[in-house]
Write an enzyme that holds these catalytic residues in place. Structure first.
Site, short mmCIF file in Angstrom:
data_model
loop_
_atom_site.label_atom_id
_atom_site.label_comp_id
_atom_site.label_asym_id
_atom_site.label_seq_id
_atom_site.Cartn_x
_atom_site.Cartn_y
_atom_site.Cartn_z
N CYS A 1 107.06 -53.42 -19.26
CA CYS A 1 108.40 -53.98 -19.12
C CYS A 1 108.74 -54.32 -17.68
O CYS A 1 109.42 -55.30 -17.43
CB CYS A 1 109.43 -53.03 -19.70
SG CYS A 1 109.36 -51.40 -18.97
N GLU B 1 110.73 -63.51 -21.71
CA GLU B 1 109.72 -62.45 -21.58
C GLU B 1 108.53 -62.79 -22.48
O GLU B 1 108.69 -62.97 -23.68
CB GLU B 1 110.32 -61.10 -21.99
CG GLU B 1 109.37 -59.96 -21.71
CD GLU B 1 109.93 -58.62 -22.17
OE1 GLU B 1 110.40 -58.52 -23.31
OE2 GLU B 1 109.86 -57.67 -21.38
#
Ligand code: NAD
Length: 485
Positions: A288, A387
Site C-alpha cells: 500500500c 492504484e
C-alpha cells in the site's frame, strides 16, 4: 518444510475448531503455480453470529476484567511462540501469497517485538485528573476498551497486518474476530493455533473465513461489534463506512495509496534508485505504501533513469521458494489481469511502458508480471492517478520545488511520500506541504509497529501502530465527583 494441512482448514469460534454450518469450503491457491494449495471451511451467517457472541461473552465475563499484567503475559507468550514458528509461518506466506521466502522471513522478523511492544505499553491506556474550574469537583478520565472488534484483512501482508491490529486490540482489553482475506487465509489459521497454545481464554480471539460480501458484511453490521478495523481497498473501505454508519460504530480504515517518490537534483541518487527499485520489486509492488509515482527533477532525470533501469534489468523474477528470487508472482489471476490492463491503459494514454528483469525458475502458469516503468507519464493520466497494486511505476518529470509539491499532492490518496534532497530547508518545507500520513526523507517509508501509521485523504481514517493504536482501541470516559456533598 511441509507446512500446509491436507484436510480443509477449520475456523476458530469460541473454544471450537469447526467447519461452517452449511458445509461449504473454498479453495486457496499457490500463485506461483496457479494450483490449489488448500481448502478452507467457509462461515455461514450463523457462524459469524456465533463468533461475535463468543467474543461478546468472553469480553463481558472475563477479558474486560483482566489486569494489564495478565494481558501482557499472554501477549508475551504469543510473541515467544511466534518466534518459535516464524519460519513455518513465513513458508505458509510464501506458498499462499507468492512472496519470495527471503522477503517472508524478513517481513515477519519484527512480529514478536510488535506483540511485546503492545504488551509493554498497556499501562499507557490510562486516564488523567483534570484541574477543572469548579474546585469542588474532582474531574478525571478513564480509558476503557470498546468491546468486540472486527479486524478485517487484505491479502498483501496477511500476517504483519494481522499482528499489528491484534496486539493493540487485545492489549486495550477488547476481544476480536479476525476475518482474513479469502485469497490468503492460511497464515492467520497458523496464528490462531498459537493464540490457543499461548492460553488466551476461548472467545477472546475468533477467526472466520469467507468472502467480504457475505462474511465480512455480516461481521461489520452485527450489532454486538463495536469497532471495525479494516485494511484494504478504498472502495471497500467506503462501503464499510456506509454499512456501519447506521449503528455509529467506531471505524479505522487503512486504504489504498499512490505515493510519490520525489527526486531532486541534489539527491543521493544511488540511494534514491535503491528505494525506487525496492518499492517496485518488494511483494511484486503489492504494497500500500509503495511509491508508484516517480517524480524526478528534469535535470537529473536521465541519470536517475539510467541507474534505475540498470538495476531493474538485473531483477530475478521467479519461484518464491528459491532463495535467489527477488520478485515472485502477483497474488492471483485477477490481480495479474488488472495490472496488465493498466499497462495497456498507460500505453493508450501516451506513456511508454518498458519491462525489465528476467523470469527464472518459475512455472509458466504462475501469475508473473515483470517490473514495469511507465516512461514519459503525465501526472493526470489514469495510470498515474489510480492504484494499480503491482510492479508498475509512472515516471514523471518536474521543474522545481513548487511543481514537485503540486504534483505530489495531485492525488486522491495521501498514504505516504518519499523525498530525496540534501537541502535541509527544502526537505522540511516539502515534508510540511505534502498531504500524506507518512513522509520519509532520504530513505524509504518502512512502517514500524512502534510509530503511528495511517493515511490522509482517501487513504484512510484513524491510526494504527504505536501508542495511537492503543488509544484507537479505547474510548475515553469523563467522570466528575462533587466533593462538597
Ligand atoms: P479488499 O478491499 O478487496 O479486501 C480486503 C478485505 O475486506 C478482505 O478480507 C475482504 O474479504 C473484505 N471485504 C470485502 N468487502 C467487504 C465488505 N463489504 N464488508 C466487509 N469486509 C469486506 O482489498 P484487497 O484486494 O484484499 O487488498 C488490496 C488493497 O488493500 C489495496 O487497495 C491496498 O492499497 C490496500 N492496503 C492498504 C494498506 C494500508 O495499511 N493502508 C495495507 C495493505 C493493503
Amino acid at each position: 518444510m511441509n507446512v500446509i494441512e491436507s484436510k480443509p482448514y477449520e475456523m476458530l469460534i469460541g473454544e471450537r475448531w469447526c467447519a461452517g454450518t452449511e458445509g461449504r469450503t473454498f479453495d486457496t491457491f499457490n500463485p506461483a503455480t496457479a494450483q490449489v494449495l488448500a481448502q478452507v471451511h467457509e462461515a455461514a451467517e450463523r457462524d459469524v453470529d456465533a463468533a461475535v457472541l463468543a467474543a461478546h461473552e468472553a469480553y463481558q465475563e472475563h477479558w474486560r476484567k483482566t489486569t494489564p499484567a495478565q494481558r501482557g503475559r499472554l501477549l508475551r507468550r504469543l510473541a515467544d511462540l511466534f518466534e518459535r514458528d516464524r519460519e513455518k509461518i513465513a513458508w505458509i506466506e510464501t506458498l499462499n501469497v507468492g512472496k519470495p521466502i527471503t522477503h517472508s522471513l524478513d517481513s515477519l522478523k519484527a512480529m514478536p517485538a510488535s506483540l511485546e511492544y503492545f504488551a509493554g505499553i498497556i499501562p499507557a491506556a490510562r486516564g488523567e485528573t483534570i484541574p477543572v474550574a469548579n474546585q469542588d469537583v474532582l474531574n478525571y478520565t478513564l480509558r476503557e476498551p470498546l468491546g468486540v472488534c472486527a479486524l478485517i484483512l487484505p491479502w498483501n501482508y496477511p500476517m504483519t497486518l494481522t499482528v499489528n491490529k491484534l496486539g493493540p486490540a487485545l492489549a486495550a482489553g477488547n476481544t476480536v474476530i479476525l476475518k482474513p482475506s479469502e485469497v490468503t487465509p492460511l497464515s492467520t489459521m497458523a496464528l490462531a493455533r498459537l493464540i490457543e497454545e499461548a492460553g488466551f481464554p476461548p472467545g477472546v480471539v475468533n477467526v472466520v473465513n469467507g468472502s467480504g460480501a457475505t462474511v465480512g458484511e455480516r461481521l461489520v453490521t452485527h450489532p454486538l461489534v463495536s469497532r471495525v478495523s479494516f485494511t484494504g481497498g478504498t472502495v471497500t473501505g467506503a462501503r464499510i463506512l456506509a454499512s456501519t454508519a447506521a449503528d455509529v460504530k467506531r471505524v479505522t480504515l487503512e486504504l489504498g495509496g499512490k505515493s510519490p517518490l520525489i527526486v531532486f537534483d541534489d539527491a543521493a541518487l544511488d540511494k534514491a534508485v535503491a528505494v525506487a527499485a525496492g518499492d517496485l520489486i518488494k511483494n511484486s509492488g503489492q504494497v500500500c505504501i509503495a511509491c508508484t509515482r516517480l517524480l524526478v527533477q528534469e535535470t537529473v532525470r536521465d541519470e536517475f533513469l539510467a541507474r534505475l533501469q540498470t538495476r531493474l534489468k538485473a531483477v530475478r523474477v521467479g519461484s518464491p521458494e528459491d532463495p535467489a528470487t527477488e520478485m515472485g508472482p502477483l497474488v492471483s489471476a485477477t490481480q495479474k489481469d488488472r495490472v496488465e490492463q493498466y499497462i495497456r491503459i498507460a500505453a493508450e494514454e501516451g506513456a511508454l511502458p518498458a519491462q525489465y528483469g528476467s523470469v527464472e525458475s518459475a512455472p509458466e502458469a504462475g501469475f508473473f508480471v515483470k517490473p514495469t516503468l511507465l516512461l514519459d507519464s503525465k501526472v493526470d493520466m489514469r495510470s498515474a492517478q489510480e492504484e494499480i497494486f503491482g510492479p508498475v511505476q509512472s515516471v514523471i518529470s518536474f521543474r522545481d520545488e513548487d511543481e514537485a509539491l503540486r504534483m505530489a499532492n495531485r492525488s486522491r490518496y495521501g498514504l505516504a511520500a518519499v523525498l530525496f534532497t540534501r537541502d535541509g530547508g527544502r526537505a522540511l518545507r516539502m515534508a510540511r506541504g505534502i498531504q500524506a500520513g507518512s513522509v520519509a526523507i532520504n530513505t524509504g517509508v518502512r512502517t514500524s509497529f512502534d510509530a503511528p501509521f495511517g493515511g490522509y485523504k482517501q487513504s484512510g481514517i484513524g491510526k494504527e501502530r504505536g501508542l495511537e493504536a492503543l488509544y484507537e482501541n479505547t474510548q475515553l470516559k469523563n467522570v466528575k465527583y462533587d466533593m462538597s456533598v
